[in-house]
Design a protein around this motif. Structure first.
Motif, mmCIF file in Angstrom:
data_model
loop_
_atom_site.group_PDB
_atom_site.id
_atom_site.type_symbol
_atom_site.label_atom_id
_atom_site.label_comp_id
_atom_site.label_asym_id
_atom_site.label_seq_id
_atom_site.Cartn_x
_atom_site.Cartn_y
_atom_site.Cartn_z
ATOM 1 N N ALA A 188 0.833 -1.207 0.000
ATOM 2 C CA ALA A 188 0.000 0.000 0.000
ATOM 3 C C ALA A 188 0.864 1.251 0.000
ATOM 4 C CB ALA A 188 -0.924 -0.007 1.215
ATOM 5 N N LYS A 189 1.864 1.296 0.861
ATOM 6 C CA LYS A 189 2.714 2.475 0.949
ATOM 7 C C LYS A 189 3.519 2.678 -0.329
ATOM 8 C CE LYS A 189 1.586 3.744 5.083
ATOM 9 N NZ LYS A 189 0.832 4.998 5.303
ATOM 10 N N GLN A 190 4.065 1.593 -0.877
ATOM 11 C CA GLN A 190 4.875 1.713 -2.078
ATOM 12 C C GLN A 190 4.033 2.111 -3.283
ATOM 13 O OE1 GLN A 190 7.255 -1.742 -2.814
ATOM 14 N NE2 GLN A 190 8.317 -0.854 -4.559
ATOM 15 N N SER A 191 2.748 1.788 -3.250
ATOM 16 C CA SER A 191 1.846 2.145 -4.349
ATOM 17 C C SER A 191 1.329 3.565 -4.222
ATOM 18 C CB SER A 191 0.660 1.160 -4.399
ATOM 19 O OG SER A 191 1.109 -0.163 -4.595
ATOM 20 N N GLY A 192 1.739 4.273 -3.169
ATOM 21 C CA GLY A 192 1.246 5.627 -2.946
ATOM 22 C C GLY A 192 -0.103 5.647 -2.267
#
Length: 724
Positions: free
Chosen positions: A559-563
Motif C-alpha cells: 500500500a505504501k509503495q503504491s502511494g
C-alpha cells in the motif's frame, strides 16, 4: 518633632479648656465636652506616632486596617468636639473667634487634612497643614479661595454645595478633587456644619484614598483580564479551594471533558484515587505550598455519573497556587492542555519509524538471500531438468525445490514490506479483478466461509501492480479465515473515496486526494487494541508456529509503495475490517504488454554479454542461458565488460547486474554499450532494488529487470520482452 507637637497640643487644649470653663453653666455638659476633647487628642496623638512620616500613605500596607480604625476614632473624637462647640454656642450666634483659634491649634497638629468652608460663598476660611500638603498648595493660596477650584466637575460641585447647605452633616463620601498642580485626587470626606459669627460653615475631613482607588482599579483590571483568560482560553482550567474542593471550571474544561460544573460540584482532587495513583506526591506538594508544578503527561479517564460514559484524554497538566497578601494559599489553579491528537500523531510517527527501521533491516537481509537462493534454486531446477528419468533423485529434489521456492516467496514478502519490491503499476478495474479471484478465494477459504461482495466504485480504475494486488487480497482473505475458525462471512467491498486534509493530518504518510478503497471484513473473533496496533509489524503473529507474521506486513508495504494507505479497525468479539486505499488511475498510463507465445523458441540463438560479479550467480546464468540455446559471454566487472564489447561483439543483449564493484555500475555499462553498439538491447538483474533503475519503488520507463532469485522460465520471459 514629637515633643513640639505634644507641647503645642497640651498648651492649646489647656488654654481652650480654661477659656471655655467659665462659659459653662452646666457642669455635666462641660464634663462630656472635655471627654470628647481628650478622645480627639489621644486618638490624634496615637495616629501621629504610628505615622511619623506624614508624606507616606497611611491607608495602604499591612497596617491599613489599624490605620482605618484609628482614623475612625479620630473622626469621632474631633467631630464630637466640634459638635460640643457648635451646641455650646448655638444660642449665642456661633463660636467666638478666639475659641476657633484655639481649635485650629489642635487641628493643625492633626495628620488628617481639615478644611472649613463658608457655605454662603464657598470660600475657605481655615485649612490645616495636612490639607495644604494634600492639595499641593500653601496656606496663603488656599485661604479665601473658592473651594470649587479644587473640583474638576463644576456642575457636580454646585450640586454638592447645595446639598451641604441643606444638611447638618455628611459622612464618608467619595469625592474627586484636583490639586493646584493639576493632579487628580481621589478622597473620602466627612463633614459637619458649624456656625461661626452667625454664618454657616462646613468643617470637612479629607482622607486621600487615591492609592486605595488605584488598587481597586488595578484589581478590577486584573480580575477582568483573568476573567477573559479564564473564559476565552482554549486550555481547560480548574480552580480549587485550599482544601481540594473544586471552586470553578472554564468552558474549555467543560468542552474537553463533556461535563458541566454543576455535575462535579462535590469533586475533591485530594480524594481522587486515580489522580493520587498517578502523581499523588506532586499534588500534596502543590497544596502544601509549592509554587508551580509541571506534571508529567498523563492519560486520564474522567469518570461520570452512570448516565454518562467516561472520557479518556491525554493531557499535559500544569498547576500553580494563588496567595493573598499574607502569603496564604487562597486558590489552586490546574490547567489541562489537551494533547490527545498530538500524542496519537507522535505514536503514529514512532510506528512509522519502527516500520522503516524494520524495512531497512529486512531489505538488507533479502538482498543477501536473493543471491543465495538464486544459486540454490537455479541449480536444483537444472538438476531436476537434466535427471528427469531418475525417480529417486526427483523425490529428493522436489522438496528442496519447494523449500527454496518458499524461501524465495518469503524474501519477496520481506521486499514488499520494506517497499523494495519493484512494482509495475498499471490501471486496474478493481471490481473485475476481485470477481476473477472469487473462485480462487472460495477454494482457499473453504466452503464453511461465505463470501459476499459490495461494489460501489462505479467501475473506476486504480493504479497498482496486478500481481501484488492479487497477493495482497489473498493475504487479507487468509488472515480473515484464521479469525473465523468455525465459520463466518467474508465481505469484500469497493468504493470511491476522498481522503481529506483532516484525515491526512491525523495519519502518517497519507496524501489527501481521491482513492479507490478495497475493504475486507470478517465476522471473526476480532483483536484487542494492543494487538491491532501491532498487526502490521513484521514477524508479529497470533497464529503460533503456523504463521510467519509477514502477510499483513506485505499488504502494508504494498500500500505504501503504491502511494496508498492501509487502515485496520477491529472490535474484540465482533470482527475486523482492513481497508486498502489505492490511488485512482490517471489517463496517461501504459497498457499491459501483450502475451508472448513460445518464449523458449523466441530466444534461441541470442548472443548475450553477461556482467555479474558473483561467481556462483554468473555460472548459474551461463547455464540457464545455454539451456535456452543462447550464446552467453561472461564478464565479472565493468572494465572487463567494456573490453568484451570491443573484442567479442556485436551482441544482441546486454544482461548486467546493477550494483558492481570497480566504480562502474550496470547503468554506466549500459550507456557505454549503447554508444559503442547502437541498437543493443539491455536487461538488468538485481536482488536489491534501491538502485539506479528503480525510483520510489517503480521501474524506470523502458527498463527490463530480472529480479533475483530467478529460474529458467523467468530468464526466458524477460529475455523475450527485451527482444520484442
Amino acid at each position: 518633632m514629637l515633643p513640639a507637637f505634644f507641647s503645642s497640643l497640651l498648651v492649646q487644649a489647656g488654654a481652650l479648656a480654661l477659656s471655655l470653663y467659665s462659659g459653662f453653666t452646666n457642669r455635666r455638659q462641660f464634663f462630656w465636652w472635655m471627654l470628647a476633647l481628650i478622645a480627639a487628642a489621644l486618638a490624634t496623638t496615637t495616629l501621629v506616632i504610628l505615622s511619623i512620616d506624614r508624606h507616606a500613605p497611611i491607608f495602604s500596607g499591612p497596617l491599613s486596617g489599624l490605620y482605618a480604625a484609628l482614623y475612625l476614632v479620630v473622626s469621632v473624637g474631633v467631630f464630637a468636639l466640634v459638635i460640643q462647640l457648635r451646641q455650646l454656642n448655638a444660642g449665642a450666634g456661633g463660636i467666638a473667634a478666639d475659641m476657633l483659634t484655639q481649635l485650629s491649634g489642635i487641628l493643625d497638629a492633626s495628620p488628617i487634612p481639615f478644611v472649613i468652608t463658608r457655605l454662603a460663598d464657598a470660600h475657605i476660611v481655615y485649612v490645616n497643614a495636612a490639607a495644604c500638603r494634600l492639595f499641593a498648595a500653601s496656606r496663603e493660596q488656599m485661604l479665601g479661595a473658592d473651594i470649587g477650584r479644587f473640583f474638576p466637575d463644576q456642575e457636580g460641585f454646585e450640586g454638592r454645595l447645595t446639598v451641604a447647605r441643606q444638611h447638618e452633616s455628611y459622612a464618608h463620601q467619595d469625592v474627586t478633587y484636583v490639586t493646584l498642580t493639576g493632579q487628580t485626587l481621589h478622597a473620602r470626606s466627612s463633614g459637619t456644619k458649624l456656625t461661626i459669627d452667625n454664618q454657616d460653615h462646613m468643617l470637612s475631613s479629607i482622607i486621600d484614598v487615591s492609592t486605595e482607588k488605584q488598587a481597586e482599579a488595578d484589581l478590577k483590571d486584573s480580575e477582568g483580564k483573568f476573567s477573559a483568560l479564564f473564559y476565552q482560553s482554549i486550555v481547560g482550567i480548574q480552580i480549587f479551594k485550599p482544601d481540594g474542593e473544586i471552586e470553578a471550571v472554564n468552558p474549555a474544561f467543560e468542552q474537553l471533558w463533556g461535563i458541566k460544573f454543576d455535575e462535579i460540584r462535590d469533586y475533591n482532587i485530594l480524594k481522587d484515587p486515580q489522580i493520587r495513583a498517578i502523581d499523588g506526591d506532586d499534588i500534596d506538594k502543590l497544596f502544601a505550598g509549592q509554587e508551580l508544578i509541571d506534571f508529567p503527561t498523563i492519560t486520564y479517564e474522567m469518570s461520570f455519573p452512570e448516565q454518562k460514559p467516561s472520557i479518556s484524554r491525554t493531557i499535559s497538566p500544569r498547576a500553580f497556587s494563588i496567595r493573598n497578601e499574607r502569603g496564604d494559599i487562597t486558590q489552586i489553579v490546574v490547567m489541562h492542555l489537551d494533547i490527545t491528537e498530538r500524542a496519537k500523531a507522535e505514536e503514529q510517527l514512532k510506528q512509522a519509524q519502527k516500520m522503516e527501521a524494520f524495512g531497512q533491516l529486512t531489505g538488507g537481509i533479502a538482498h543477501d538471500f536473493n543471491n543465495l537462493l538464486a544459486v540454490i534454486l537455479g541449480n536444483l531446477d537444472l538438476a531436476a531438468d537434466q535427471r528427469r528419468d531418475d525417480a529417486d533423485l526427483a523425490r529428493l529434489l522436489e522438496p528442496a525445490i519447494r523449500a527454496s521456492e518458499r524461501g524465495a516467496e518469503l524474501v519477496q514478502q520481506l521486499l514488499a514490506f520494506s517497499r523494495r519490491q519493484p512494482l509495475q503499476p498499471q490501471p486496474i478495474k478493481l471490481q473485475e479483478n476481485i470477481l476473477d479471484m472469487i473462485g480462487i478465494l472460495q477454494r482457499t477459504l473453504g466452503e464453511d466461509i461465505e463470501i459476499g461482495t459490495k461494489f460501489s466504485d462505479g467501475g473506476a480504475e486504480c493504479m497498482a501492480d496486478p500481481a501484488q494486488l492479487e497477493s495482497a487480497l489473498l493475504n487479507l482473505a487468509v488472515n480473515a479465515r484464521h479469525a473465523m475458525p468455525q465459520n463466518g462471512k467474508l465481505t469484500i467491498e469497493t468504493a470511491e473515496v476522498w481522503l481529506d486534509e483532516h484525515y491526512a493530518a491525523t495519519r502518517f504518510e497519507v496524501t489527501p486526494g481521491p482513492y479507490l478503497m478495497l475493504a475486507v471484513s470478517d465476522t471473526g473473533i476480532g483483536m484487542p487494541p494492543d494487538v491491532a496496533a501491532r498487526a502490521f509489524d513484521p514477524f508479529f503473529t497470533t497464529k503460533g508456529n503456523s504463521g510467519t507474521g509477514l502477510g499483513l506486513s506485505m499488504v502494508y508495504g504494498f500500500a505504501k509503495q503504491s502511494g496508498g494507505h492501509v487502515a485496520i479497525y477491529s472490535e474484540e468479539g465482533h470482527g475486523t475490517t482492513v481497508r486498502l486505499y489505492l490511488p485512482k488511475a490517471s489517463h496517461e498510463v501504459q497498457l499491459p504488454r501483450p502475451e508472448t507465445g513460445d518464449i523458449s523458441a523466441a530466444v534461441a540463438g541470442t548472443k548475450l554479454l553477461v556482467v555479474e560479479d558473483d561467481d556462483d550467480v554468473r555460472d548459474l546464468t551461463e547455464t540457464l542461458l545455454k539451456s535456452l540455446a543462447c550464446h552467453p559471454v561472461l564478464a565479472s566487472s565493468g572494465a572487463e565488460a567494456l573490453a568484451m564489447l570491443g573484442q567479442s561483439g556485436p551482441f544482441d543483449v546486454l544482461l548486467t547486474d546493477v550494483v558492481l564493484p570497480g566504480g562502474l555500475s550496470g547503468v554506466d555499462i549500459a550507456r557505454q554499450a549503447e554508444r559503442l553498439q547502437p541498437g543493443i538491447k539491455v536487461m538488468f538483474m538485481s536482488g536489491y532494488t534501491e538502485n539506479a533503475v528503480i525510483h520510489h519503488g517503480k521501474l524506470d520507463e523502458g527498463v527490463i529487470l530480472l529480479q533475483k532469485p530467478f529460474r529458467r522460465a523467468d530468464m526466458a520471459q524477460k529475455l523475450t520482452e527485451a527482444l520484442t
